[in-house]
Design a protein around this motif. Structure first.
Motif, PDB file in Angstrom:
ATOM      1  N   ASP A  26      -4.593   0.803  -6.038  1.00 26.24           N
ATOM      2  CA  ASP A  26      -4.108   2.126  -5.648  1.00 26.24           C
ATOM      3  C   ASP A  26      -3.905   2.217  -4.146  1.00 26.24           C
ATOM      4  O   ASP A  26      -2.932   2.809  -3.665  1.00 26.24           O
ATOM      5  CB  ASP A  26      -5.074   3.217  -6.118  1.00 26.24           C
ATOM      6  CG  ASP A  26      -5.065   3.401  -7.629  1.00 26.24           C
ATOM      7  OD1 ASP A  26      -4.082   2.958  -8.275  1.00 26.24           O
ATOM      8  OD2 ASP A  26      -6.038   3.966  -8.158  1.00 26.24           O
ATOM      9  N   GLU A  29      -0.766   0.357  -3.255  1.00 31.44           N
ATOM     10  CA  GLU A  29       0.403   1.138  -3.654  1.00 31.44           C
ATOM     11  C   GLU A  29       0.658   2.292  -2.688  1.00 31.44           C
ATOM     12  O   GLU A  29       1.802   2.598  -2.359  1.00 31.44           O
ATOM     13  CB  GLU A  29       0.208   1.676  -5.073  1.00 31.44           C
ATOM     14  CG  GLU A  29       1.425   2.384  -5.619  1.00 31.44           C
ATOM     15  CD  GLU A  29       1.234   2.815  -7.064  1.00 31.44           C
ATOM     16  OE1 GLU A  29       1.930   3.757  -7.474  1.00 31.44           O
ATOM     17  OE2 GLU A  29       0.408   2.224  -7.769  1.00 31.44           O
ATOM     18  N   GLN A  30      -0.407   2.908  -2.201  1.00 31.97           N
ATOM     19  CA  GLN A  30      -0.266   4.004  -1.250  1.00 31.97           C
ATOM     20  C   GLN A  30       0.280   3.502   0.085  1.00 31.97           C
ATOM     21  O   GLN A  30       1.006   4.213   0.773  1.00 31.97           O
ATOM     22  CB  GLN A  30      -1.615   4.695  -1.038  1.00 31.97           C
ATOM     23  CG  GLN A  30      -1.532   5.962  -0.227  1.00 31.97           C
ATOM     24  CD  GLN A  30      -2.889   6.649  -0.131  1.00 31.97           C
ATOM     25  OE1 GLN A  30      -3.926   6.074  -0.428  1.00 31.97           O
ATOM     26  NE2 GLN A  30      -2.866   7.890   0.306  1.00 31.97           N
ATOM     27  N   MET A  32       2.375   0.926   0.452  1.00 31.10           N
ATOM     28  CA  MET A  32       3.640   0.207   0.288  1.00 31.10           C
ATOM     29  C   MET A  32       4.768   0.733   1.180  1.00 31.10           C
ATOM     30  O   MET A  32       5.526  -0.074   1.721  1.00 31.10           O
ATOM     31  CB  MET A  32       4.082   0.202  -1.174  1.00 31.10           C
ATOM     32  CG  MET A  32       3.410  -0.876  -1.996  1.00 31.10           C
ATOM     33  SD  MET A  32       3.506  -2.549  -1.311  1.00 31.10           S
ATOM     34  CE  MET A  32       5.236  -2.881  -1.415  1.00 31.10           C
TER      35      MET A  32
END
Length: 87
Positions: A26, A29-30, A32
């Motif tokens: 997570d 992904e944050q 990216m």
């Protein structure tokens, strides 16, 4: 003659039980948008390594720098709790 011996930790470094956790995935992904913006900025710099930057190159560098900065600001704003005015 010396013997070549494998190191057990290196051989098992990619075992199934050493996977990233959901929290780590997570977090990646944050981040990216920042990673992608940094890649664009690096690409713009690489394009101008062996030549004098043209006006178009300078524009590309400026856009990439602004995008990278904006992505970092957005990530920082997402991770900081809002404390209100005058805090």
């Amino acid at each position: 003659m010396g013997h070549i011996v494998t190191v057990q930790e290196v051989v098992t470094a990619f075992a199934d039980w050493i996977e990233p956790t959901d929290a780590e995935l997570d977090a990646i992904e944050q981040e990216m948008p920042v990673i992608e913006a940094d890649i664009d900025l690096l690409d713009a710099h690489i394009a101008t390594l062996d030549r004098t930057p043209t006006e178009m190159d300078e524009r590309r560098l400026r856009r990439a720098r602004r995008r990278a900065l904006a992505a970092r600001v957005e990530l920082t704003n997402l991770s900081l709790p809002f404390s209100g005015v005058g805090a």
